[in-house]
Scaffold this motif. Structure first.
Motif, PDB file in Angstrom:
ATOM      1  N   ARG A   1      -2.382   1.282  -0.937  1.00  0.00           N
ATOM      2  CA  ARG A   1      -1.471   0.513  -0.122  1.00  0.00           C
ATOM      3  C   ARG A   1      -1.906  -0.728   0.650  1.00  0.00           C
ATOM      4  O   ARG A   1      -1.535  -1.820   1.111  1.00  0.00           O
TER       5      ARG A   1
ATOM      6  N   ALA B   1      -1.288  -4.757   0.578  1.00  0.00           N
ATOM      7  CA  ALA B   1      -0.668  -5.425   1.723  1.00  0.00           C
ATOM      8  C   ALA B   1      -1.847  -6.769   1.926  1.00  0.00           C
ATOM      9  O   ALA B   1      -1.315  -7.670   2.300  1.00  0.00           O
TER      10      ALA B   1
ATOM     11  N   GLN C   1      -0.556 -10.846   1.727  1.00  0.00           N
ATOM     12  CA  GLN C   1      -0.905 -11.551   2.935  1.00  0.00           C
ATOM     13  C   GLN C   1      -1.869 -12.692   2.591  1.00  0.00           C
ATOM     14  O   GLN C   1      -1.561 -13.755   3.113  1.00  0.00           O
TER      15      GLN C   1
ATOM     16  N   VAL D   1       4.839  -6.342   3.024  1.00  0.00           N
ATOM     17  CA  VAL D   1       3.958  -5.429   3.923  1.00  0.00           C
ATOM     18  C   VAL D   1       4.359  -4.512   4.643  1.00  0.00           C
ATOM     19  O   VAL D   1       3.535  -3.333   4.830  1.00  0.00           O
TER      20      VAL D   1
ATOM     21  N   LEU E   1       5.045  -1.540   2.514  1.00  0.00           N
ATOM     22  CA  LEU E   1       3.871  -0.802   1.809  1.00  0.00           C
ATOM     23  C   LEU E   1       3.024   0.173   3.009  1.00  0.00           C
ATOM     24  O   LEU E   1       2.420   1.318   2.965  1.00  0.00           O
TER      25      LEU E   1
END
Length: 263
Positions: free
Chosen positions: A133, A137, A141, A185, A188
């Motif tokens: 995760r 994430a 990003q 995000v 997650l």
């Protein structure tokens, strides 16, 4: 179906509200939206009032902060029900939606006639899953969501259904790409940090339906069927992966209607 909007707390929430009868609410999975349920809502709405929400940062719903915990999303759903003046509902949560359903059942059981986990689990993430995760994430990003969503879509459906459901797979990719990067995000990290909620299944006095896909590559049946009590019913959807609402919609509707008829 008519798209509706409501100001819930500090965000605008998008939802469907179709049909009349006993209320039920559908909570979509990660990188999804209320559109996940488009194939089955018309059939359910012949006998029920069907509400389907876009979670914060998903679909056409906004966000008022960078991070929403699972419990925050459950509270948003509670506030939407209050806005709609719905005080009793049967909740069906798909994947991430199942995690939220368990949090809701723990915090607000008085709102529920019963609840169902659809391709979901009461287990927390393993340490390996938590690391994944975080990695995903960070990747979103830094690189954006496109490659992540493309990779995820290949795991959602049963390998046996990739050809017959090619159109539906494309639909899930398009829905995923509409999800805000901030929303991805946030979700997650919310999934990573969720607690074990098997105690909710063990202790609830509400009717529970656990639905698993026979060929689910994300959450196989053994991870869905973690608790066995008199209140908990189990159902395996044959020839389905993680997306029975696309892969076997008629069977999923039948299972859901049978559960609704019993409570």
């Amino acid at each position: 179906m008519d798209l509706k909007r409501a100001r819930i707390g500090n965000i605008e929430v998008s939802y469907y509200d179709e049909g009349k009868g006993k209320p039920m609410i559908l909570i979509h999975g990660f990188a999804g939206s209320k559109e996940y349920w488009d194939k089955i809502i018309p059939q359910l709405a012949t006998e029920n009032r069907v509400i389907a929400i876009d979670l914060p940062g998903h679909g056409k719903s906004g966000m008022s902060k960078d991070r929403y915990a699972i419990e925050d999303m459950a509270e948003t759903i509670k506030e939407l029900l209050d806005h709609l003046e719905v005080n009793k509902v049967t909740m069906f949560g798909h994947s991430l939606g199942g995690y939220i359903t368990l949090a809701f059942a723990e915090a607000y059981p008085q709102y529920l006639n019963g609840f169902s986990l659809v391709h979901s689990t009461a287990n927390p993430d393993s340490e390996e899953a938590k690391e994944a995760r975080e990695t995903n994430a960070k990747k979103i990003q830094e690189e954006g969501a496109e490659s992540f969503i493309d990779g995820l879509s290949k795991k959602l459906f049963s390998p046996e259904n990739t050809k017959v459901n090619a159109k539906e797979i494309d639909e899930t990719v398009n829905i995923g790409l509409k999800t805000s990067e901030k929303g991805l995000v946030s979700a997650l990290l919310a999934m990573k940090n969720r607690p074990d909620r098997n105690h909710v299944l063990k202790e609830t006095n509400l009717p529970v339906l656990l639905i698993a896909g026979e060929q689910d590559q994300i959450i196989p049946p053994e991870k869905t069927f973690t608790v066995s009590t008199e209140k908990v019913k189990e159902k395996v959807i044959q020839n389905a992966g993680h997306m029975s609402m696309y892969e076997q919609p008629e069977e999923l509707v039948k299972v859901m209607k049978d559960f609704l008829a019993e409570i």
